[in-house]
Every structure is written in C-alpha cells, then in structure tokens.
Design a protein around this motif. Structure first.
Motif, short mmCIF file in Angstrom:
data_model
loop_
_atom_site.label_atom_id
_atom_site.label_comp_id
_atom_site.label_asym_id
_atom_site.label_seq_id
_atom_site.Cartn_x
_atom_site.Cartn_y
_atom_site.Cartn_z
N ARG A 174 0.83 -1.21 0.00
CA ARG A 174 0.00 0.00 0.00
C ARG A 174 0.87 1.26 0.00
O ARG A 174 0.55 2.24 -0.70
N THR A 175 1.95 1.23 0.75
CA THR A 175 2.85 2.39 0.78
C THR A 175 3.52 2.58 -0.58
O THR A 175 3.67 3.71 -1.06
N THR A 178 1.11 4.23 -2.86
CA THR A 178 0.99 5.66 -2.57
C THR A 178 2.16 6.43 -3.19
O THR A 178 1.97 7.47 -3.84
N HIS A 179 3.38 5.91 -2.98
CA HIS A 179 4.56 6.56 -3.59
C HIS A 179 4.44 6.56 -5.11
O HIS A 179 4.77 7.57 -5.77
N ASN A 182 1.96 9.18 -6.24
CA ASN A 182 2.50 10.53 -6.05
C ASN A 182 3.55 10.88 -7.11
O ASN A 182 3.56 11.98 -7.66
#
Length: 209
Positions: A174-175, A178-179, A182
């Motif tokens: 999930r991280t 997100t990265h 972005n």
C-alpha cells in the motif's frame, strides 16, 4: 499575440555580391537571413539563442571559416553549420566534417542543394532545441520527488512490481502504491511507457536505486 519569427540563417562571407545573392535565394523558402562580412564580428555579436543555421565561407581574410567553425564548436554553439568554398579539397572537406560541419558545398553552389541542406539543418536544430527544453522540464519535475519516490521510480523503470519494490525497500504494498501514485502525478506521467520514455535517462543518471 505576435507570431513567432521564422528561423534565422547567419551568412558569413566577405564577398558582398555572394551575400546578397545567397540572401535572396534563402529568403525564397521563408527563412530570415543576417549577413556578416567580418567573421570576427560575427563571433563576438551573433545571438546564440537564435533558432536557425549558419552558412560559412571557408576562405576569408583574417580568419578562415574552418577556424571560425572550431571556435563555434569550442563555445558550445549548437546551430548547424554549412560550409561553402570555391576551392575545396578532400582534406578540407574531411576536416570540416570532423570538426562538426553539417554540410560542405562547393561554389558556385547549387541552389537546390543549398536550400535542401539549410532546411534539413533548421529542422535538425528545431528538434534539438525541443529535446533540450523537454529534458530540462523532465529534470525539474524529477527534482520535486522525495528521495523515497526517486527510489521507487528507479525500481519501476527496472521493471519491478509493487510487491517486489516493497520487498526491496521494506515497504508495504500500500505504501508503494501511494509513492507510485505521487511520483506519477509529480512527473505528469500518464502511463508506465510514458514514464520510461521521459525519465529513464534522468533516473539512470541519478543512480537510483
């Protein structure tokens, strides 16, 4: 809003009659021409930011066209240079191309050959400047990424999946997602193919991962 100016051809020849006739010829294809009788003055004053090309006579008093070409190359001038000479030799032609000339034509120059060479040179210069602007924009957008986003971008370009990136960087999927979202937004990349096409070279230079 003013229309953009057409490309500018700088014509360096100490013979006024040659400058006048060539300027008339070149203007027939919509190119602007600025004539120079003194190559030293040209080197001092010509605007490096111009889009266009340079037509340069080889034999001139004071400094040869080949010496002018060497100076332009040493200064990093990116306008393509077309050399003209009335007394060409194989060695002279070889040296001109080795120094970076785009074309080497003998006088009396064939009108069609000169115009074709000029139009090719101008198109080449326009594309070169467009690439330069695109590269600068890509580097500026890439600089906005965080260090972690740069690491993720490097692994994306290498072909790793989100799970593989997560394992490599000790991050949750999930991280990573997100990265990934972005960095795609910051780089204005709409697809993986676009990201690779625009940024692979920049990422490789940066050394990530």
């Amino acid at each position: 809003m003013n229309a953009p100016l057409s490309p500018l051809v700088h014509l360096i020849d100490d013979d006024e009659a040659v400058r006048t006739s060539l300027a008339l010829l070149i203007s027939t294809v919509g190119l602007r021409v600025q004539g120079w009788s003194d190559p030293q003055q040209f080197l001092r004053e010509f605007p490096r930011q111009d889009i266009g090309a340079i037509v340069l006579d080889v034999r001139m008093p004071g400094i040869s066209g080949l010496a002018v070409l060497d100076t332009l190359v040493a200064q990093g001038v990116d306008q393509p240079v077309i050399m003209l000479t009335g007394h060409g030799t194989v060695e002279m032609c070889r040296r001109a191309f080795k120094a970076g000339a785009a074309e080497f034509l003998e006088k009396p120059v064939d009108d069609e050959a000169l115009l074709e060479a000029l139009q090719n040179a101008v198109r080449q210069h326009v594309k070169s400047r467009e690439r330069l602007v695109a590269d600068r924009s890509a580097r500026e957008r890439y600089a906005q990424l965080s260090e972690r986003e740069k690491e993720v971008a490097g692994l994306i370009v290498e072909g790793l999946t989100n799970k593989e990136i997560g394992r490599a960087l000790s991050l949750s999927p999930r991280t990573v997602e997100t990265h990934r979202a972005n960095l795609f937004a910051k780089l204005q990349a709409e697809s993986l193919a676009q990201l690779i096409r625009k940024y692979a070279a920049v990422i490789d230079e940066d050394g990530f991962p």
